[in-house]
Motif scaffolding. Structure first.
Motif, short mmCIF file in Angstrom:
data_model
loop_
_atom_site.label_atom_id
_atom_site.label_comp_id
_atom_site.label_asym_id
_atom_site.label_seq_id
_atom_site.Cartn_x
_atom_site.Cartn_y
_atom_site.Cartn_z
N ARG A 1 -6.96 6.18 1.12
CA ARG A 1 -6.11 5.36 -0.01
C ARG A 1 -6.13 4.26 -0.09
N ASP A 2 -6.29 3.35 1.05
CA ASP A 2 -6.08 2.03 1.35
C ASP A 2 -7.53 1.57 0.94
N ARG B 1 -8.08 3.57 -10.77
CA ARG B 1 -9.15 2.41 -10.98
C ARG B 1 -9.59 2.30 -12.24
N ASP C 1 -7.60 1.67 -2.90
CA ASP C 1 -6.63 0.74 -3.60
C ASP C 1 -6.95 -0.79 -3.27
N ARG D 1 1.51 -2.09 -6.45
CA ARG D 1 0.50 -2.58 -6.12
C ARG D 1 -0.11 -4.13 -6.55
N SER E 1 -5.31 7.53 -7.11
CA SER E 1 -6.07 6.38 -6.81
C SER E 1 -7.36 6.24 -7.68
N ARG F 1 -5.03 1.08 -16.25
CA ARG F 1 -4.21 0.21 -15.48
C ARG F 1 -3.73 -0.76 -16.70
N GLN G 1 -6.93 -3.35 -6.11
CA GLN G 1 -5.60 -3.52 -6.76
C GLN G 1 -4.44 -3.84 -6.00
N SER G 2 -4.40 -3.52 -4.58
CA SER G 2 -3.46 -3.75 -3.85
C SER G 2 -3.69 -5.04 -3.04
N PRO H 1 0.97 -1.24 0.05
CA PRO H 1 0.08 0.06 -0.01
C PRO H 1 0.99 1.21 0.21
#
Length: 230
Positions: free
Chosen positions: A189-190, A120, A193, A144, A116, A125, A196-197, A27
């Motif tokens: 942010r976590d 998404r 994400d 990530r 972020s 990506r 993805q993370s 992260p």
């Protein structure tokens, strides 16, 4: 080994070596950039920051006035500009957009807040992943989803993490900021994400809250296949 550019027409190589990818995911503010740079330096191979490509896309959108949630507009914007990731052994990665080098512009609170949202988008990506999959040779790449999505067959995979308040304290130590506000921003942010993370099932998971930078690097080097240890 001189500088190399990751762009649509110039894949990075590593002196003709066989492909050997080490992925280090985690992260925001988990220390993966610092760790990856040192691991790559110890091994004498390039370090690759996938996050800079997302940051470049975010910066371009913000400076062009494009809405960060408009995927189509973002992809058209990326198609209009030549974005290059420039790497060199033992040096920080740099981003060049249409020949202009960006540095501190990519590491602002504004870009932090928007990246972020940009990351998404499946199309963005895919754009980043395509740039990264052009790489050949040996390198260390951080991000990530490097071990899960981009390089699922990497030779070695690692995932770094720590509680948000620990990561926030590290970030405040690097930049000016309020600890409580930075902690709250990292928690948001976590959440953004979360999909993805995530660690690959086979990744070595390292909780870095009680580890120094040198200790994390030592554990990663010790876990590598014998032929790649320093």
């Amino acid at each position: 080994m001189g500088e190399r550019e990751v762009g649509a027409q110039r894949p990075l190589t590593a002196g003709g070596e066989e492909t050997f990818v080490i992925t280090i995911d985690g992260p925001a503010a988990s220390g993966k950039s610092s760790v990856s740079r040192l691991v790559a330096q110890r091994l004498g191979i390039p370090y690759v920051s996938s996050g800079l490509l997302y940051r470049a896309a975010t910066y371009l959108a913000q400076t062009s006035g494009e809405a960060l949630d408009d995927e189509g507009a973002l992809l058209q914007l990326l198609d209009r500009h030549r974005v290059q990731l420039v790497t060199a052994v033992g040096a920080r990665n740099r981003i060049a957009v249409d020949g202009r080098t960006l540095d501190h512009e990519l590491h602002t609170d504004r870009v932090d807040a928007g990246v972020s949202v940009v990351a998404r988008h499946p199309g963005v990506r895919a754009w980043v992943d395509a740039r990264l999959r052009e790489l050949t040779g040996a390198f260390v790449v951080e991000g990530r989803d490097m071990g899960t999505q981009v390089f699922p067959h990497a030779a070695a995979k690692f995932y770094l993490s720590a509680p948000p308040e620990v990561r926030a304290a590290r970030r405040v130590g690097e930049r000016a900021g309020d600890l409580e506000a930075v902690t709250a921003a990292l928690r948001r942010r976590d959440q953004l994400d979360a999909v993805q993370s995530r660690p690959a099932p086979e990744a070595v998971y390292l909780d870095t809250r009680d580890l120094t930078l040198d200790e994390v690097v030592a554990r990663i080097l010790g876990a590598l296949p014998e032929r790649r240890r320093a």
